[in-house]
Structures are given as C-alpha cells and as structure tokens.
Scaffold this motif. Structure first.
Motif, PDB file in Angstrom:
ATOM      1  N   ALA A 112      -1.439 -13.156  -8.895  1.00  0.00           N
ATOM      2  CA  ALA A 112      -0.688 -12.075  -8.111  1.00  0.00           C
ATOM      3  C   ALA A 112       0.026 -12.715  -7.060  1.00  0.00           C
ATOM      4  O   ALA A 112      -0.221 -13.670  -6.613  1.00  0.00           O
ATOM      5  N   ILE A 113       0.773 -12.012  -6.617  1.00  0.00           N
ATOM      6  CA  ILE A 113       1.663 -12.166  -5.423  1.00  0.00           C
ATOM      7  C   ILE A 113       0.832 -11.874  -4.137  1.00  0.00           C
ATOM      8  O   ILE A 113       0.576 -10.897  -4.096  1.00  0.00           O
ATOM      9  N   TRP A 114       0.727 -12.887  -3.378  1.00  0.00           N
ATOM     10  CA  TRP A 114      -0.072 -12.619  -1.882  1.00  0.00           C
ATOM     11  C   TRP A 114       0.735 -13.041  -0.911  1.00  0.00           C
ATOM     12  O   TRP A 114       1.313 -14.502  -0.845  1.00  0.00           O
ATOM     13  N   ALA A 115       1.322 -12.372   0.189  1.00  0.00           N
ATOM     14  CA  ALA A 115       2.028 -12.801   1.227  1.00  0.00           C
ATOM     15  C   ALA A 115       3.212 -13.436   0.775  1.00  0.00           C
ATOM     16  O   ALA A 115       3.602 -14.492   1.253  1.00  0.00           O
ATOM     17  N   ALA A 116       3.681 -12.976  -0.237  1.00  0.00           N
ATOM     18  CA  ALA A 116       5.172 -13.342  -0.703  1.00  0.00           C
ATOM     19  C   ALA A 116       4.928 -14.585  -1.412  1.00  0.00           C
ATOM     20  O   ALA A 116       6.058 -15.338  -1.799  1.00  0.00           O
ATOM     21  N   THR A 117       3.786 -15.340  -1.828  1.00  0.00           N
ATOM     22  CA  THR A 117       3.515 -16.511  -2.439  1.00  0.00           C
ATOM     23  C   THR A 117       2.947 -16.337  -3.788  1.00  0.00           C
ATOM     24  O   THR A 117       2.292 -15.578  -4.328  1.00  0.00           O
TER      25      THR A 117
ATOM     26  N   ALA B   1       8.975  -7.211  -0.842  1.00  0.00           N
ATOM     27  CA  ALA B   1       8.248  -6.117  -0.079  1.00  0.00           C
ATOM     28  C   ALA B   1       7.174  -6.826   0.937  1.00  0.00           C
ATOM     29  O   ALA B   1       7.097  -6.495   1.864  1.00  0.00           O
ATOM     30  N   CYS B   2       6.573  -8.041   0.418  1.00  0.00           N
ATOM     31  CA  CYS B   2       5.478  -8.648   1.440  1.00  0.00           C
ATOM     32  C   CYS B   2       6.253  -9.009   2.562  1.00  0.00           C
ATOM     33  O   CYS B   2       5.934  -9.447   3.640  1.00  0.00           O
ATOM     34  N   ARG B   3       7.463  -9.665   2.493  1.00  0.00           N
ATOM     35  CA  ARG B   3       8.332 -10.074   3.722  1.00  0.00           C
ATOM     36  C   ARG B   3       8.489  -8.968   4.669  1.00  0.00           C
ATOM     37  O   ARG B   3       8.907  -9.201   5.818  1.00  0.00           O
ATOM     38  N   ARG B   4       8.362  -7.741   4.328  1.00  0.00           N
ATOM     39  CA  ARG B   4       8.612  -6.722   5.264  1.00  0.00           C
ATOM     40  C   ARG B   4       7.380  -6.228   6.164  1.00  0.00           C
ATOM     41  O   ARG B   4       7.070  -5.496   6.766  1.00  0.00           O
ATOM     42  N   CYS B   5       6.177  -6.893   5.503  1.00  0.00           N
ATOM     43  CA  CYS B   5       5.044  -6.811   5.991  1.00  0.00           C
ATOM     44  C   CYS B   5       4.663  -7.335   7.428  1.00  0.00           C
ATOM     45  O   CYS B   5       5.578  -8.516   7.676  1.00  0.00           O
TER      46      CYS B   5
ATOM     47  N   GLN C  38       0.730  -1.312  -0.043  1.00  0.00           N
ATOM     48  CA  GLN C  38      -0.017  -0.063   0.042  1.00  0.00           C
ATOM     49  C   GLN C  38       0.831   1.333   0.218  1.00  0.00           C
ATOM     50  O   GLN C  38       0.385   2.503   0.158  1.00  0.00           O
ATOM     51  N   ALA C  39       2.121   1.109   0.115  1.00  0.00           N
ATOM     52  CA  ALA C  39       3.033   2.376   0.149  1.00  0.00           C
ATOM     53  C   ALA C  39       3.121   2.986  -1.068  1.00  0.00           C
ATOM     54  O   ALA C  39       3.040   2.683  -2.122  1.00  0.00           O
ATOM     55  N   PRO C  40       3.302   4.342  -1.045  1.00  0.00           N
ATOM     56  CA  PRO C  40       3.162   5.166  -2.300  1.00  0.00           C
ATOM     57  C   PRO C  40       4.263   5.023  -2.878  1.00  0.00           C
ATOM     58  O   PRO C  40       4.208   5.025  -4.362  1.00  0.00           O
ATOM     59  N   ASP C  41       5.378   4.372  -2.452  1.00  0.00           N
ATOM     60  CA  ASP C  41       6.572   4.279  -3.599  1.00  0.00           C
ATOM     61  C   ASP C  41       6.721   2.961  -4.157  1.00  0.00           C
ATOM     62  O   ASP C  41       7.585   2.435  -4.886  1.00  0.00           O
ATOM     63  N   SER C  42       5.422   2.104  -3.660  1.00  0.00           N
ATOM     64  CA  SER C  42       5.561   0.763  -4.418  1.00  0.00           C
ATOM     65  C   SER C  42       4.948   0.721  -5.474  1.00  0.00           C
ATOM     66  O   SER C  42       3.800   1.615  -5.593  1.00  0.00           O
ATOM     67  N   ASP C  43       5.119  -0.024  -6.565  1.00  0.00           N
ATOM     68  CA  ASP C  43       4.529  -0.207  -7.819  1.00  0.00           C
ATOM     69  C   ASP C  43       3.432  -1.035  -7.684  1.00  0.00           C
ATOM     70  O   ASP C  43       3.757  -2.360  -7.473  1.00  0.00           O
TER      71      ASP C  43
END
Length: 94
Positions: A67-72, A41-45, A18-23
């Motif tokens: 899509a990628i969900w929870a890094a999977t 990015a998901c792994r930083r959640c 959800q970060a503004p700098d992520s695509d």
C-alpha cells in the motif's frame, strides 16, 4: 536502532485518505493511475500526519505491505530502512 516501533497514526478523519470523496482502493491498487492519485492525496496531508504514517510504515513493513503510506511505495520504504540502518548503525571502534 531502538526496539520501539512507531504506533499506527491517529487519524482525525480530515486526512485525504479518510475523505469521503477519496477511493480507499487507491492506496492498495495495482493500477499506476490509482497509486499516483493516492500519492498526490498523501502530499496534501499535514506534515505531522505524513511523518507518523511514514514512521509506522517503515517500522511495520509486513502490515504496510504494497500500500501507499505517506506517499511512499514499498520499494521506497525499503530504501529508507536501509538508509536509516546505515546512518544509525554503531560505529566501529578505532
């Protein structure tokens, strides 16, 4: 397996996806570099959010799509669904 399905996670806006700098296209891209960026990015959640995302994606395979969900990836979630089905299947009476 229970008939209940995991709800869509409640995002606070602080999650990496959800970060503004992520695509936002990283999570659905066909390009491996984008998908890797999404997984990192998901792994930083926070763990609780990743767990909620993973539960939702496992319970809603069509909506989660590629899509990628929870890094999977879709493939990994399918493996997890099979694993879960095996571990929670009723045992045969002896």
């Amino acid at each position: 397996m229970s008939g209940r399905l995991a709800p869509l996670p409640r995002f606070t806006g602080a999650e990496p996806c959800q970060a503004p700098d992520s695509d936002p296209d990283w999570w659905t891209s066909d390009h491996s570099n984008d998908r890797t960026a999404a997984q990192l990015a998901c792994r930083r959640c926070p763990l609780a959010t990743r767990e909620a995302c993973l539960a939702w994606a496992i319970d809603h395979p069509t909506a989660a799509g590629d899509a990628i969900w929870a890094a999977t990836t879709r493939k990994r979630r399918a493996e997890l669904r099979r694993e879960f089905a095996t571990t929670i299947a009723p045992k045969e009476p002896k």
